[in-house]
Design an enzyme around this catalytic site. Structure first.
Site, PDB file in Angstrom:
ATOM      1  N   LYS A  31       0.835  -1.200   0.000  1.00 33.67           N
ATOM      2  CA  LYS A  31       0.000   0.000   0.000  1.00 33.67           C
ATOM      3  C   LYS A  31       0.874   1.255   0.000  1.00 33.67           C
ATOM      4  O   LYS A  31       2.085   1.192   0.229  1.00 33.67           O
ATOM      5  CB  LYS A  31      -0.898   0.003   1.235  1.00 33.67           C
ATOM      6  CG  LYS A  31      -0.139   0.080   2.553  1.00 33.67           C
ATOM      7  CD  LYS A  31      -1.067   0.086   3.748  1.00 33.67           C
ATOM      8  CE  LYS A  31      -0.259   0.176   5.048  1.00 33.67           C
ATOM      9  NZ  LYS A  31      -1.133   0.272   6.230  1.00 33.67           N
ATOM     10  N   ARG A  36     -10.821  -0.033  15.222  1.00 33.48           N
ATOM     11  CA  ARG A  36     -10.659   0.703  13.970  1.00 33.48           C
ATOM     12  C   ARG A  36     -11.562   0.024  12.960  1.00 33.48           C
ATOM     13  O   ARG A  36     -12.777   0.158  13.023  1.00 33.48           O
ATOM     14  CB  ARG A  36      -9.179   0.721  13.557  1.00 33.48           C
ATOM     15  CG  ARG A  36      -8.846   1.749  12.493  1.00 33.48           C
ATOM     16  CD  ARG A  36      -7.364   1.813  12.180  1.00 33.48           C
ATOM     17  NE  ARG A  36      -6.881   0.594  11.533  1.00 33.48           N
ATOM     18  CZ  ARG A  36      -5.642   0.447  11.060  1.00 33.48           C
ATOM     19  NH1 ARG A  36      -4.763   1.430  11.169  1.00 33.48           N
ATOM     20  NH2 ARG A  36      -5.275  -0.683  10.484  1.00 33.48           N
ATOM     21  N   CYS A  57      13.307  24.045   5.222  1.00 32.66           N
ATOM     22  CA  CYS A  57      12.405  24.893   4.432  1.00 32.66           C
ATOM     23  C   CYS A  57      11.665  24.022   3.410  1.00 32.66           C
ATOM     24  O   CYS A  57      11.867  22.820   3.332  1.00 32.66           O
ATOM     25  CB  CYS A  57      13.201  25.979   3.726  1.00 32.66           C
ATOM     26  SG  CYS A  57      14.277  26.919   4.828  1.00 32.66           S
ATOM     27  N   MET A  58      10.825  24.653   2.604  1.00 28.54           N
ATOM     28  CA  MET A  58      10.019  23.884   1.662  1.00 28.54           C
ATOM     29  C   MET A  58      10.864  23.114   0.660  1.00 28.54           C
ATOM     30  O   MET A  58      10.563  21.949   0.342  1.00 28.54           O
ATOM     31  CB  MET A  58       9.043  24.789   0.917  1.00 28.54           C
ATOM     32  CG  MET A  58       8.149  24.027  -0.070  1.00 28.54           C
ATOM     33  SD  MET A  58       6.932  25.062  -0.909  1.00 28.54           S
ATOM     34  CE  MET A  58       5.771  25.380   0.428  1.00 28.54           C
ATOM     35  N   ASP A  59      11.930  23.720   0.167  1.00 29.04           N
ATOM     36  CA  ASP A  59      12.718  23.111  -0.896  1.00 29.04           C
ATOM     37  C   ASP A  59      14.187  22.939  -0.548  1.00 29.04           C
ATOM     38  O   ASP A  59      14.953  22.478  -1.398  1.00 29.04           O
ATOM     39  CB  ASP A  59      12.627  23.961  -2.172  1.00 29.04           C
ATOM     40  CG  ASP A  59      11.207  24.275  -2.559  1.00 29.04           C
ATOM     41  OD1 ASP A  59      10.486  23.339  -2.946  1.00 29.04           O
ATOM     42  OD2 ASP A  59      10.807  25.452  -2.455  1.00 29.04           O
ATOM     43  N   HIS A  81      -6.592  -7.028  12.785  1.00 30.37           N
ATOM     44  CA  HIS A  81      -5.325  -6.281  12.806  1.00 30.37           C
ATOM     45  C   HIS A  81      -4.934  -5.995  14.247  1.00 30.37           C
ATOM     46  O   HIS A  81      -5.780  -5.646  15.077  1.00 30.37           O
ATOM     47  CB  HIS A  81      -5.470  -4.975  12.032  1.00 30.37           C
ATOM     48  CG  HIS A  81      -4.165  -4.305  11.741  1.00 30.37           C
ATOM     49  ND1 HIS A  81      -3.180  -4.904  10.982  1.00 30.37           N
ATOM     50  CD2 HIS A  81      -3.669  -3.092  12.102  1.00 30.37           C
ATOM     51  CE1 HIS A  81      -2.134  -4.083  10.885  1.00 30.37           C
ATOM     52  NE2 HIS A  81      -2.409  -2.985  11.562  1.00 30.37           N
ATOM     53  N   ARG A 115       0.957 -10.672   7.119  1.00 31.97           N
ATOM     54  CA  ARG A 115       0.885  -9.453   6.308  1.00 31.97           C
ATOM     55  C   ARG A 115       2.036  -8.494   6.651  1.00 31.97           C
ATOM     56  O   ARG A 115       1.800  -7.408   7.184  1.00 31.97           O
ATOM     57  CB  ARG A 115      -0.454  -8.752   6.517  1.00 31.97           C
ATOM     58  CG  ARG A 115      -1.685  -9.581   6.234  1.00 31.97           C
ATOM     59  CD  ARG A 115      -2.951  -8.726   6.286  1.00 31.97           C
ATOM     60  NE  ARG A 115      -3.043  -7.924   7.493  1.00 31.97           N
ATOM     61  CZ  ARG A 115      -3.614  -8.309   8.621  1.00 31.97           C
ATOM     62  NH1 ARG A 115      -4.165  -9.515   8.730  1.00 31.97           N
ATOM     63  NH2 ARG A 115      -3.656  -7.507   9.670  1.00 31.97           N
ATOM     64  N   TYR A 130      15.243  30.252   8.432  1.00 32.34           N
ATOM     65  CA  TYR A 130      14.128  30.981   9.031  1.00 32.34           C
ATOM     66  C   TYR A 130      14.198  30.978  10.559  1.00 32.34           C
ATOM     67  O   TYR A 130      14.444  29.940  11.180  1.00 32.34           O
ATOM     68  CB  TYR A 130      12.798  30.364   8.614  1.00 32.34           C
ATOM     69  CG  TYR A 130      12.416  30.597   7.175  1.00 32.34           C
ATOM     70  CD1 TYR A 130      12.306  31.887   6.671  1.00 32.34           C
ATOM     71  CD2 TYR A 130      12.148  29.530   6.328  1.00 32.34           C
ATOM     72  CE1 TYR A 130      11.950  32.101   5.343  1.00 32.34           C
ATOM     73  CE2 TYR A 130      11.788  29.730   5.004  1.00 32.34           C
ATOM     74  CZ  TYR A 130      11.692  31.021   4.521  1.00 32.34           C
ATOM     75  OH  TYR A 130      11.341  31.219   3.217  1.00 32.34           O
TER      76      TYR A 130
END
Length: 421
Positions: free
Chosen positions: A47, A145, A326-328, A177, A233, A279
């Site tokens: 998955k 669940r 940071c983002m990138d 599970h 599994r 930052y």
């Protein structure tokens, strides 16, 4: 000193980094698990794009390693396996009313049901598809669940028996599970095992017969043979990561991490002592030093929670993220590393790999971010290309003649459509 792999700079030049996935490691981990749990069969859980490793290549490698089933959460994942030519048994266990069950039933995908209503939807899909739905009935044994409660279970079984009598359903398995298998010896594991056994007895008393019972996840595979039953599994262990610190490290468990995340320095600069970095200036250079800019960030899956702590192999040693992710991009302080004086743009950086040469692993990043290895590998962004090494499960090239007397050659396998699904 930390060494890095010789082949590490071969990524697609359109991108700032790459994931390298060792298919032979997936196959080897699967083979080790299959030997451990025999005579129980192995359902390789693929998955979430095989936990970020690539759905089809990882599935084929796990099958080459001895898995005879594949497990996914979503219908689309199961149908992608079928579209990719995978004919082995596939179980998809998570779906909601209104999804296209007809296509999954027609494709021979095994499906899970936890309620009488769910059984009815599967039976209706089977009628429309002109075949029988292969159904695994899930019972809630204590995780609260998915699965039918003990009170609802008899009604679910009766609905399945009615659908079977009408020719619309084949009862394949009863399953559940585990909630706490990553804590060896936790008493809830045995309670859940006994609860599943009682549910099967109730179902059999109503006339049901199951070919399979399955319960064990990765942690239970490693720690509790009583839970292995007919089918296990495993998921994260197939990719070489530990299911939990209490179970042991990958190295202690004899697992080979299959994924490496690599890039190269985009910039190197010398700065004075007292320079705030990134930052918020949450890191300040204690002395005059050399900084390196790593062109990956949280948009690529680097955990922002590992700001100031995420480990990196670079310049012949190990250091950590300096300041915020940071983002990138993020910054590393190269000061004190063996190769700091020689560091330059283009030098290799490995965020995590198999750790064999002293570099960090995905589990190291999980520790730094206060999370689990599952999240670290599964969250890596699709904008990074994957490069596959090894041969396990790689379909033969029809344009190349077989050369059985030649030594097996490692090669890369890259399917952009598979990578970016």
């Amino acid at each position: 000193m930390t060494d890095l792999p010789d082949d590490a700079a071969r990524w697609d030049p359109r991108w700032t980094g790459e994931l390298v996935v060792d298919l032979d490691a997936i196959a080897a981990n699967t083979a080790a698990i299959a030997a451990r749990v025999a005579p129980a069969a192995v359902m390789a859980v693929v998955k979430a794009d095989a936990y970020g490793h690539g759905l089809l290549p990882a599935a084929r490698a796990a099958l080459a390693g001895g898995a005879t089933w594949l497990g996914v959460a979503q219908l689309g994942e199961a149908l992608a396996l079928r579209a990719g030519g995978v004919q082995e048994r596939v179980l998809a266990w998570l779906w909601a009313p209104g999804q296209d069950l007809d296509a999954a039933v027609a494709a021979g995908v095994d499906l899970s049901a936890s309620s009488a209503g769910g059984v009815g939807e599967l039976a209706a899909a089977a009628r429309r598809a002109g075949t029988r739905a292969r159904v695994h009935l899930e019972v809630d044994t204590g995780m609260a669940r998915g699965g039918a409660t003990a009170e609802d279970w008899p009604g679910v079984v009766r609905s399945a028996l009615d659908a079977r009598a009408e020719g619309h359903l084949e009862l394949v398995a009863a399953w559940s599970h585990l909630a706490c298998a990553d804590v060896p010896g936790d008493p809830s594991v045995e309670r859940q095992r006994l609860a599943l056994a009682r549910a099967v007895e109730v179902a059999e008393g109503l006339g049901a017969r199951f070919a399979l019972r399955h319960l064990a996840n990765s942690a239970a595979v490693l720690t509790d043979p009583a839970t292995h039953l007919d089918l296990v599994r495993p998921g994260i262990v197939l990719y070489g990561l530990s299911p939990g610190t209490a179970v042991g490290t990958s190295a202690q468990l004899g697992l080979r991490p299959a994924m490496a995340l690599r890039t190269r320095l985009a910039l190197v600069k010398d700065v004075e002592a007292g320079q705030g970095v990134s930052y918020g200036h949450t890191y300040t250079t204690p002395t005059a030093t050399r900084l390196g800019l790593v062109p990956l960030g949280y948009a690529d899956g680097v955990p922002r929670a590992a700001s100031g702590a995420g480990p990196v192999a670079v310049a012949g040693g190990r250091t950590t993220v300096a300041g915020r992710v940071c983002m990138d991009q993020f910054v590393v302080d190269l000061g004190g590393l063996p190769g700091a004086d020689r560091a330059q743009p283009g030098d290799l950086v490995e965020l995590f790999g198999d750790g064999a040469l002293g570099g960090p692993t995905a589990d190291d990043w999980a520790h730094a971010a206060g999370t689990i290895g599952y999240e670290v590998v599964a969250r890596v962004s699709g904008r990074l290309p994957r490069r596959y090494t090894g041969t396990a499960g790689v379909p033969p090239d029809p344009d190349q003649p077989e050369q059985p007397d030649q030594p097996e050659q490692q090669h890369d396998h890259h399917d952009e459509q598979e990578d970016r699904r």
